[in-house]
Design a protein around this motif. Structure first.
Motif, PDB file in Angstrom:
ATOM      1  N   TYR A   1      -6.045  12.575  42.232  1.00  0.00           N
ATOM      2  CA  TYR A   1      -4.866  11.739  42.017  1.00  0.00           C
ATOM      3  C   TYR A   1      -4.222  12.074  40.682  1.00  0.00           C
ATOM      4  O   TYR A   1      -4.886  12.566  39.768  1.00  0.00           O
ATOM      5  N   ASP A   2      -2.941  11.778  40.571  1.00  0.00           N
ATOM      6  CA  ASP A   2      -2.213  11.896  39.315  1.00  0.00           C
ATOM      7  C   ASP A   2      -1.656  10.503  39.005  1.00  0.00           C
ATOM      8  O   ASP A   2      -0.517  10.190  39.365  1.00  0.00           O
ATOM      9  N   PRO A   3      -2.472   9.651  38.380  1.00  0.00           N
ATOM     10  CA  PRO A   3      -2.047   8.266  38.161  1.00  0.00           C
ATOM     11  C   PRO A   3      -0.763   8.177  37.326  1.00  0.00           C
ATOM     12  O   PRO A   3      -0.578   8.930  36.380  1.00  0.00           O
ATOM     13  N   ILE A   4       0.086   7.238  37.708  1.00  0.00           N
ATOM     14  CA  ILE A   4       1.318   6.972  36.966  1.00  0.00           C
ATOM     15  C   ILE A   4       1.012   5.873  35.966  1.00  0.00           C
ATOM     16  O   ILE A   4       0.613   4.767  36.348  1.00  0.00           O
ATOM     17  N   GLU A   5       1.184   6.164  34.677  1.00  0.00           N
ATOM     18  CA  GLU A   5       0.899   5.161  33.657  1.00  0.00           C
ATOM     19  C   GLU A   5       2.071   4.189  33.538  1.00  0.00           C
ATOM     20  O   GLU A   5       3.228   4.603  33.413  1.00  0.00           O
ATOM     21  N   VAL A   6       1.752   2.915  33.590  1.00  0.00           N
ATOM     22  CA  VAL A   6       2.757   1.858  33.488  1.00  0.00           C
ATOM     23  C   VAL A   6       2.949   1.542  31.999  1.00  0.00           C
ATOM     24  O   VAL A   6       1.972   1.274  31.296  1.00  0.00           O
ATOM     25  N   PRO A   7       4.182   1.574  31.513  1.00  0.00           N
ATOM     26  CA  PRO A   7       4.408   1.320  30.079  1.00  0.00           C
ATOM     27  C   PRO A   7       4.073  -0.115  29.676  1.00  0.00           C
ATOM     28  O   PRO A   7       4.078  -1.026  30.501  1.00  0.00           O
ATOM     29  N   LYS A   8       3.803  -0.286  28.402  1.00  0.00           N
ATOM     30  CA  LYS A   8       3.477  -1.601  27.836  1.00  0.00           C
ATOM     31  C   LYS A   8       4.777  -2.373  27.623  1.00  0.00           C
ATOM     32  O   LYS A   8       5.433  -2.232  26.584  1.00  0.00           O
ATOM     33  N   LEU A   9       5.129  -3.149  28.619  1.00  0.00           N
ATOM     34  CA  LEU A   9       6.351  -3.955  28.601  1.00  0.00           C
ATOM     35  C   LEU A   9       6.008  -5.353  29.111  1.00  0.00           C
ATOM     36  O   LEU A   9       4.863  -5.626  29.447  1.00  0.00           O
ATOM     37  N   SER A  10       7.006  -6.209  29.231  1.00  0.00           N
ATOM     38  CA  SER A  10       6.772  -7.541  29.804  1.00  0.00           C
ATOM     39  C   SER A  10       6.288  -7.386  31.247  1.00  0.00           C
ATOM     40  O   SER A  10       6.474  -6.331  31.873  1.00  0.00           O
ATOM     41  N   VAL A  11       5.666  -8.431  31.780  1.00  0.00           N
ATOM     42  CA  VAL A  11       5.187  -8.397  33.163  1.00  0.00           C
ATOM     43  C   VAL A  11       6.344  -8.076  34.105  1.00  0.00           C
ATOM     44  O   VAL A  11       6.204  -7.251  35.014  1.00  0.00           O
ATOM     45  N   GLU A  12       7.471  -8.705  33.896  1.00  0.00           N
ATOM     46  CA  GLU A  12       8.651  -8.464  34.740  1.00  0.00           C
ATOM     47  C   GLU A  12       9.069  -6.990  34.699  1.00  0.00           C
ATOM     48  O   GLU A  12       9.299  -6.372  35.741  1.00  0.00           O
ATOM     49  N   LYS A  13       9.144  -6.423  33.497  1.00  0.00           N
ATOM     50  CA  LYS A  13       9.579  -5.021  33.365  1.00  0.00           C
ATOM     51  C   LYS A  13       8.530  -4.048  33.910  1.00  0.00           C
ATOM     52  O   LYS A  13       8.876  -3.026  34.500  1.00  0.00           O
ATOM     53  N   ARG A  14       7.264  -4.380  33.753  1.00  0.00           N
ATOM     54  CA  ARG A  14       6.207  -3.525  34.304  1.00  0.00           C
ATOM     55  C   ARG A  14       6.267  -3.554  35.834  1.00  0.00           C
ATOM     56  O   ARG A  14       6.130  -2.526  36.496  1.00  0.00           O
ATOM     57  N   THR A  15       6.477  -4.734  36.370  1.00  0.00           N
ATOM     58  CA  THR A  15       6.584  -4.893  37.819  1.00  0.00           C
ATOM     59  C   THR A  15       7.780  -4.104  38.347  1.00  0.00           C
ATOM     60  O   THR A  15       7.665  -3.382  39.347  1.00  0.00           O
ATOM     61  N   ASN A  16       8.907  -4.222  37.686  1.00  0.00           N
ATOM     62  CA  ASN A  16      10.107  -3.476  38.094  1.00  0.00           C
ATOM     63  C   ASN A  16       9.901  -1.964  37.962  1.00  0.00           C
ATOM     64  O   ASN A  16      10.377  -1.196  38.795  1.00  0.00           O
ATOM     65  N   PHE A  17       9.192  -1.527  36.933  1.00  0.00           N
ATOM     66  CA  PHE A  17       8.862  -0.110  36.771  1.00  0.00           C
ATOM     67  C   PHE A  17       8.123   0.398  38.006  1.00  0.00           C
ATOM     68  O   PHE A  17       8.453   1.438  38.577  1.00  0.00           O
ATOM     69  N   ILE A  18       7.115  -0.371  38.433  1.00  0.00           N
ATOM     70  CA  ILE A  18       6.321   0.007  39.605  1.00  0.00           C
ATOM     71  C   ILE A  18       7.206   0.049  40.856  1.00  0.00           C
ATOM     72  O   ILE A  18       7.185   1.019  41.616  1.00  0.00           O
ATOM     73  N   LEU A  19       8.005  -0.989  41.050  1.00  0.00           N
ATOM     74  CA  LEU A  19       8.874  -1.043  42.244  1.00  0.00           C
ATOM     75  C   LEU A  19       9.897   0.105  42.235  1.00  0.00           C
ATOM     76  O   LEU A  19      10.194   0.669  43.293  1.00  0.00           O
ATOM     77  N   ASP A  20      10.388   0.476  41.069  1.00  0.00           N
ATOM     78  CA  ASP A  20      11.350   1.582  40.975  1.00  0.00           C
ATOM     79  C   ASP A  20      10.715   2.918  41.327  1.00  0.00           C
ATOM     80  O   ASP A  20      11.393   3.821  41.817  1.00  0.00           O
ATOM     81  N   LYS A  21       9.410   3.051  41.059  1.00  0.00           N
ATOM     82  CA  LYS A  21       8.714   4.330  41.305  1.00  0.00           C
ATOM     83  C   LYS A  21       8.302   4.526  42.760  1.00  0.00           C
ATOM     84  O   LYS A  21       7.994   5.639  43.162  1.00  0.00           O
ATOM     85  N   ILE A  22       8.272   3.432  43.541  1.00  0.00           N
ATOM     86  CA  ILE A  22       7.817   3.614  44.919  1.00  0.00           C
ATOM     87  C   ILE A  22       8.986   3.927  45.829  1.00  0.00           C
ATOM     88  O   ILE A  22       8.857   4.350  46.927  1.00  0.00           O
TER      89      ILE A  22
END
Length: 177
Positions: free
Chosen positions: A156-177
């Protein structure tokens, strides 16, 4: 692609559960971490800390539970499902604690593939411990490095989630899928 299995992983106290709850609040399908459930079930049977007293049995129960989640994910009417920790997490923790384990652990990880892996890095500012999370932040850092290397070992090549607010981290994940 239907029923993509997306793992959210990371060391203790990195915010996985908060993100899973936020994803659910946004209507996403999620499967929750099961290690606390395994611990509570063992306590009902009189084993206070199964992980500490019988680490291999604890890991076998985790592997079994996460494999069950892997198969449950196929039954969801959704193009993707988020899973709080995956099968390789079990191996990473056993390697961290230098626990010997049978080859079935590796085979299970090799034969049951996830579609995407998001990993949350250690973050001292949000780290807290509780009754089931007894690791220090320094131990959490080491566990995190085992998680990164274990997922890479399984291809696997894990995608690192940046250190942001829960909302922004969640949106980061949703944007990547």
């Amino acid at each position: 692609m239907k029923n993509r299995k997306i793992v959210i992983t990371g060391g203790p106290g990195t915010g996985k559960s908060s993100i899973i709850h936020k994803l659910e609040a946004k209507g996403e399908k999620c499967l929750h971490e099961i290690s606390r459930q395994v611990t509570l079930e063992a306590q009902k049977e009189g084993i206070d800390q199964l992980f500490l007293e019988k680490p291999l049995l604890f890991s076998e129960k985790l592997l079994e539970g996460r494999l069950k989640q892997y198969h449950e994910a196929k039954d969801f009417e959704s193009d993707h499902i988020f899973i709080d920790r995956g099968l390789p997490d079990v191996v990473a923790y056993m390697d961290y604690f230098d626990t010997n384990y049978p080859g079935v652990f590796d085979k299970t990880c090799e034969n049951h593939r996830y579609d995407l892996i998001f990993i949350l890095p250690p973050w001292r500012e949000i780290y807290t411990s509780d009754n089931e999370r007894y690791e220090s932040f320094e131990e959490a850092l080491k566990i995190s490095s085992y998680l990164y290397s274990t997922y890479r070992r399984y291809g696997y090549d894990p995608i690192e989630v940046p250190k942001l607010s829960v909302e922004k981290r969640t949106n980061f994940i949703l944007d990547k899928i």
